[in-house]
Design an enzyme around this catalytic site. Structure first.
Site, PDB file in Angstrom:
ATOM      1  N   CYS A   1      15.671  22.194 -10.346  1.00 56.82           N
ATOM      2  CA  CYS A   1      16.129  22.111 -11.737  1.00 56.82           C
ATOM      3  C   CYS A   1      15.007  22.336 -12.756  1.00 56.82           C
ATOM      4  CB  CYS A   1      16.801  20.758 -11.993  1.00 56.82           C
ATOM      5  SG  CYS A   1      15.631  19.411 -12.245  1.00 56.82           S
TER       6      CYS A   1
ATOM      7  N   HIS B   1       5.800  -0.573  -2.752  1.00 60.54           N
ATOM      8  CA  HIS B   1       5.317   0.171  -3.915  1.00 60.54           C
ATOM      9  C   HIS B   1       5.379   1.684  -3.728  1.00 60.54           C
ATOM     10  CE1 HIS B   1       2.939  -3.602  -5.404  1.00 60.54           C
ATOM     11  NE2 HIS B   1       4.222  -3.658  -5.676  1.00 60.54           N
TER      12      HIS B   1
ATOM     13  N   CYS C   1      10.184  20.969 -10.475  1.00 61.39           N
ATOM     14  CA  CYS C   1      11.205  20.865  -9.433  1.00 61.39           C
ATOM     15  C   CYS C   1      11.755  22.247  -9.093  1.00 61.39           C
ATOM     16  CB  CYS C   1      12.326  19.951  -9.929  1.00 61.39           C
ATOM     17  SG  CYS C   1      13.737  19.862  -8.831  1.00 61.39           S
TER      18      CYS C   1
ATOM     19  N   ASN D   1       0.826  -1.209   0.000  1.00 62.67           N
ATOM     20  CA  ASN D   1       0.000   0.000   0.000  1.00 62.67           C
ATOM     21  C   ASN D   1       0.860   1.259   0.000  1.00 62.67           C
ATOM     22  OD1 ASN D   1      -2.042  -1.806   0.187  1.00 62.67           O
ATOM     23  ND2 ASN D   1      -2.509  -1.437   2.343  1.00 62.67           N
ATOM     24  N   VAL D   2       0.336   2.281  -0.659  1.00 62.60           N
ATOM     25  CA  VAL D   2       1.046   3.567  -0.714  1.00 62.60           C
ATOM     26  C   VAL D   2       0.340   4.598   0.176  1.00 62.60           C
ATOM     27  CG1 VAL D   2       1.871   3.120  -3.066  1.00 62.60           C
ATOM     28  CG2 VAL D   2      -0.286   4.356  -2.755  1.00 62.60           C
TER      29      VAL D   2
ATOM     30  N   GLU E   1     -12.219 -12.937   0.645  1.00 59.85           N
ATOM     31  CA  GLU E   1     -12.460 -13.860  -0.480  1.00 59.85           C
ATOM     32  C   GLU E   1     -11.300 -14.829  -0.635  1.00 59.85           C
ATOM     33  OE1 GLU E   1     -12.630 -11.417  -3.917  1.00 59.85           O
ATOM     34  OE2 GLU E   1     -14.559 -10.528  -3.363  1.00 59.85           O
TER      35      GLU E   1
END
Ligand code: OAD
Ligand code: ZN
Length: 244
Positions: free
Chosen positions: A149, A117, A146, A100-101, A214
């Site tokens: 840069c 991830h 950014c 999970n993120v 499930e």
């Protein structure tokens, strides 16, 4: 809820436990999973949103989709599943290996977390690799540039076709090899190499327990499969230990 006696015995003997988690553990917090009828991948195509070429082609749409998901995640809280895993730390050496993120294991304050991830709260510049936390660009409607840069800034998540962060994966794999019990919680276990983690754990002798609403691709390979919601099943398993 009645559990197999073998689980009680394994918990008695165990010192190190790995929780390998997926989107299902956050479902009770209100975050949609990926697969299944209500899943995110039914509504949008991963190839249009979750890969680098899509980002280059249509950066603002991809950015907007991640901002939308961040908003959902920022407005949720860790549920009983995430919190119970933290409580396990009182009794065991606990490692969370998550696909999970959503940051919910972190917000629940799990001590050792390997995010295979990435983490949706972070971004980085595709040119100079400078990292930014989400707050930096929290209200950006379009892909930010950014500050160092001028390169494009993208979410720090692993997209289809990209490699997992190698050092994090290696450390996670080592923990999988060493653990006594591996709980596979709320994942369809179909995305590799992440889904190798529980397989490795079992190969190296861990007792493999699945908790899912499930059957999944891994159900036939686990030692014990428990059908139910993680936010309900995990506290009941902790009760076995507390009752000792
Ligand atoms: P999936 O959406 O594939 O699977 C979620 C699983 O959670 C399913 O097996 C559900 O049955 C189960 N589930 C749902 N609610 C539950 C609950 N309350 N308690 C227990 N189980 C529940 O999500 P993942 O397996 O995490 O990759 O998906 C793996 C990867 O595919 C994700 O990390 C993401 C995606 O593409 C990247 O973003 C790189
Ligand atoms: Zn840069």
């Amino acid at each position: 809820m009645e559990f197999d006696k073998e689980l009680t015995k394994k918990l008695d003997e165990a010192s190190s436990i790995v929780f390998f988690t997926g989107a299902g553990i956050s479902a009770e917090s209100g975050i949609p999973t990926f697969r299944g009828d209500e899943g995110l991948w039914k509504k949008v195509k991963p190839q249009e949103l979750a890969n680098f070429d899509a980002f280059l082609r249509n950066q603002d749409m991809v950015w907007e989709w991640y901002q939308y998901r961040r908003n959902i995640m920022n407005n949720t809280k860790p549920n009983a599943g995430h919190k119970t895993i933290v409580e396990f730390e009182k009794y065991f050496d606990v490692t969370v290996i998550t696909q999970n993120v959503d940051n919910l294991h972190r917000r629940a304050k799990s001590k050792t977390i390997f995010e295979l991830h990435g983490n949706i709260e972070r971004n980085f510049c595709i040119e100079c690799k400078t990292f930014y936390n989400h707050n930096e660009f929290g209200s950006a409607k379009r892909t930010p540039k950014c500050k160092k840069c001028g390169g494009m800034v993208r979410p720090d998540v692993v997209w289809f076709g990209e490699n997992l962060p190698q050092d994090i994966f290696n450390k996670a794999e080592q923990k999988a090899k060493e653990c006594d019990i591996c709980f596979v919680v709320g994942t369809s276990a179909v995305i590799f190499p992440a889904a190798n983690i529980p397989i490795t754990a079992k190969q190296y002798g861990a007792y493999l327990v699945e908790i899912n609403v499930e059957q999944t691709d891994i159900t036939s390979s686990v030692d014990y499969s428990i059908k139910g919601k993680s936010g309900e099943v995990l506290p009941k398993i902790l009760d076995i230990i507390k009752d000792k």
